[in-house]
Design an enzyme around this catalytic site. Structure first.
Site, PDB file in Angstrom:
ATOM      1  N   CYS A  21      -0.964  -5.260   1.537  1.00 47.73           N
ATOM      2  CA  CYS A  21      -1.241  -5.500   0.126  1.00 47.73           C
ATOM      3  C   CYS A  21      -2.084  -4.450  -0.586  1.00 47.73           C
ATOM      4  O   CYS A  21      -2.924  -3.788  -0.002  1.00 47.73           O
ATOM      5  CB  CYS A  21      -1.879  -6.861  -0.089  1.00 47.73           C
ATOM      6  SG  CYS A  21      -1.041  -8.192   0.749  1.00 47.73           S
ATOM      7  N   TYR A 109      -5.622  -8.644   2.898  1.00 45.25           N
ATOM      8  CA  TYR A 109      -6.036  -8.597   4.293  1.00 45.25           C
ATOM      9  C   TYR A 109      -7.229  -7.656   4.464  1.00 45.25           C
ATOM     10  O   TYR A 109      -7.257  -6.564   3.884  1.00 45.25           O
ATOM     11  CB  TYR A 109      -4.854  -8.115   5.128  1.00 45.25           C
ATOM     12  CG  TYR A 109      -4.826  -8.624   6.545  1.00 45.25           C
ATOM     13  CD1 TYR A 109      -5.163  -9.929   6.850  1.00 45.25           C
ATOM     14  CD2 TYR A 109      -4.410  -7.786   7.588  1.00 45.25           C
ATOM     15  CE1 TYR A 109      -5.107 -10.390   8.155  1.00 45.25           C
ATOM     16  CE2 TYR A 109      -4.357  -8.247   8.890  1.00 45.25           C
ATOM     17  CZ  TYR A 109      -4.709  -9.544   9.167  1.00 45.25           C
ATOM     18  OH  TYR A 109      -4.646  -9.991  10.457  1.00 45.25           O
ATOM     19  N   ASN A 200      -6.779  -2.523   1.535  1.00 44.76           N
ATOM     20  CA  ASN A 200      -7.245  -3.233   2.724  1.00 44.76           C
ATOM     21  C   ASN A 200      -8.465  -2.509   3.307  1.00 44.76           C
ATOM     22  O   ASN A 200      -9.107  -1.733   2.603  1.00 44.76           O
ATOM     23  CB  ASN A 200      -6.107  -3.349   3.739  1.00 44.76           C
ATOM     24  CG  ASN A 200      -4.848  -3.945   3.128  1.00 44.76           C
ATOM     25  OD1 ASN A 200      -3.832  -3.273   3.005  1.00 44.76           O
ATOM     26  ND2 ASN A 200      -4.901  -5.198   2.707  1.00 44.76           N
ATOM     27  N   ARG A 253      -3.197   4.420  -0.254  1.00 48.00           N
ATOM     28  CA  ARG A 253      -2.751   3.585  -1.367  1.00 48.00           C
ATOM     29  C   ARG A 253      -3.861   3.402  -2.400  1.00 48.00           C
ATOM     30  O   ARG A 253      -3.608   3.388  -3.607  1.00 48.00           O
ATOM     31  CB  ARG A 253      -2.270   2.226  -0.833  1.00 48.00           C
ATOM     32  CG  ARG A 253      -0.933   2.298  -0.131  1.00 48.00           C
ATOM     33  CD  ARG A 253      -0.478   0.932   0.365  1.00 48.00           C
ATOM     34  NE  ARG A 253      -1.131   0.530   1.609  1.00 48.00           N
ATOM     35  CZ  ARG A 253      -1.888  -0.533   1.773  1.00 48.00           C
ATOM     36  NH1 ARG A 253      -2.131  -1.341   0.737  1.00 48.00           N
ATOM     37  NH2 ARG A 253      -2.418  -0.821   2.948  1.00 48.00           N
TER      38      ARG A 253
END
Length: 372
Positions: A21, A109, A200, A253
């Site tokens: 995510c 997460y 994360n 990311r």
């Protein structure tokens, strides 16, 4: 299914509430505030869909069937909707969502870092996968959500479906503040007025500092370069952003989304802003086949298990219009439901994720005839 497989499957189900995510908060045009997220995992629990829950519904903050002290029923103050799953007893576990006051949030997460204390003897005990549901049910603003976390609930290590998933969270509201919540070994950390980007592990302070490694990135192309008597003129675009990491790790990311947020231009209307934010989420999305993972055994409620993490769905919420938009990996058509419209009926509803590919075939009669 063996008991060991069943327990492993339950753990996979609970971990899917956080999975991989990415999440991002973004100010669009005309004061719009949007929140987007990707859910990256190798499966999805059967029954997952977009849930609408009116205010005045009763739910529990602590659900595990082995808990000798189940939590008291709580009545929701606000209507809410988001992606999630209805659990036994009428309690919703939302992975992300928005409420009628414009508070938005999601859980991601936080492997290797999340720490939850043993259940306290008194007070409201809250299982981590139910935090999004609880805060959206009870709080109108980020300020109120922070107060709830500090004074009114205790995130505790009571298993849900056999495990305690490692999670952290980000919330935002109509005022635009984005707050990150991380349960570390030294306590619950609440980071106020953040940049509004989260992926994360590691934690938010690490990601924030890591951005300094990319200080040379800019939104304009580089000019000509001189090497002795030779001058090299640019022959391609994109040199200003050269150096942005392109892999799907959590640090990479985070960097990509942070720079997209920094330089993105707002749209003329909500539809344009929503489209822009989905493009941002695509830049952090896991393509199927690129991130192979070790598969956990399947549980009865698991569907479409693959040996890869991939972006199962993406979602965008707007705090002004109270709309929830989503796409799936297979179906890139943007779908939408309106909390305002649903509230007129006052009936709890579930909308299917609808992952079947949706291709619009245009007929010959729709084409404009060309004349000489």
């Amino acid at each position: 299914m063996t008991d060991s497989n069943r327990m492993a499957g339950r753990a996979a189900f609970a971990e899917a509430m956080g999975a991989g995510c990415s999440a991002i908060c973004w100010p669009g045009g005309d004061g719009r505030r949007l929140y987007g997220r990707n859910l990256d995992f190798d499966r999805l629990a059967r029954g997952t869909g977009i849930l609408y829950l009116p205010g005045g519904q009763h739910y529990r903050c602590c659900l595990d069937e082995k808990d000798a002290r189940p939590g008291e029923a709580v009545c929701s103050r606000y209507a809410l909707m988001g992606m999630g799953l209805m659990l036994p007893g009428g309690t919703a576990a939302l992975y992300d969502g928005i409420n009628e006051k414009g508070l938005m949030g999601a859980q991601l997460y936080y492997r290797g870092f999340a720490h939850f204390d043993a259940p306290p003897a008194h007070g409201v005990r809250l299982q981590p996968p139910l935090l999004v549901t609880h805060l959206l049910s009870q709080c109108a603003t980020v300020e109120e959500a922070v107060r709830f976390l500090r004074e009114k609930v205790t995130l505790c290590a009571v298993p849900l479906m056999g495990t305690v998933p490692p999670l952290h969270w980000m919330f935002s509201d109509r005022g635009g503040e984005a707050v990150v919540v991380e349960p570390d070994a030294d306590g619950l950390h609440i980071y106020r007025n953040t940049m509004g980007v989260m992926t994360n592990s590691p934690g938010y302070p690490w990601h924030r500092t890591h951005l300094l490694c990319f200080s040379g990135i800019q939104d304009t192309d580089r000019g000509a370069m001189r090497f002795g008597p030779e001058v090299l003129e640019p022959c391609f675009s994109g040199s200003g952003c050269a150096g942005l990491p392109g892999d799907w790790s959590s640090p990479s990311r985070f960097v990509r989304l942070a720079f997209w947020q920094k330089y993105a231009r707002p749209g003329a209307d909500e539809a344009a802003d929503v489209g822009n934010l989905f493009h941002a989420l695509q830049s952090a999305a896991f393509p199927l086949g690129m991130v192979r993972v070790e598969q956990a055994p399947a549980a009865d409620y698991d569907t479409d298990i693959r040996p890869f993490d991939y972006t199962v769905y993406s979602a965008v919420m707007c705090t002004q219009s109270l709309r929830y938009y989503w796409t799936s990996y297979e179906n890139q058509r943007i779908q939408c439901v309106s909390l305002e419209e649903l509230s007129r009926g006052g009936v709890a509803r579930r909308f299917a994720l609808d992952r079947a590919p949706d291709v619009l075939m245009r007929g010959p009669e729709e084409g404009e005839a060309l004349t000489e």
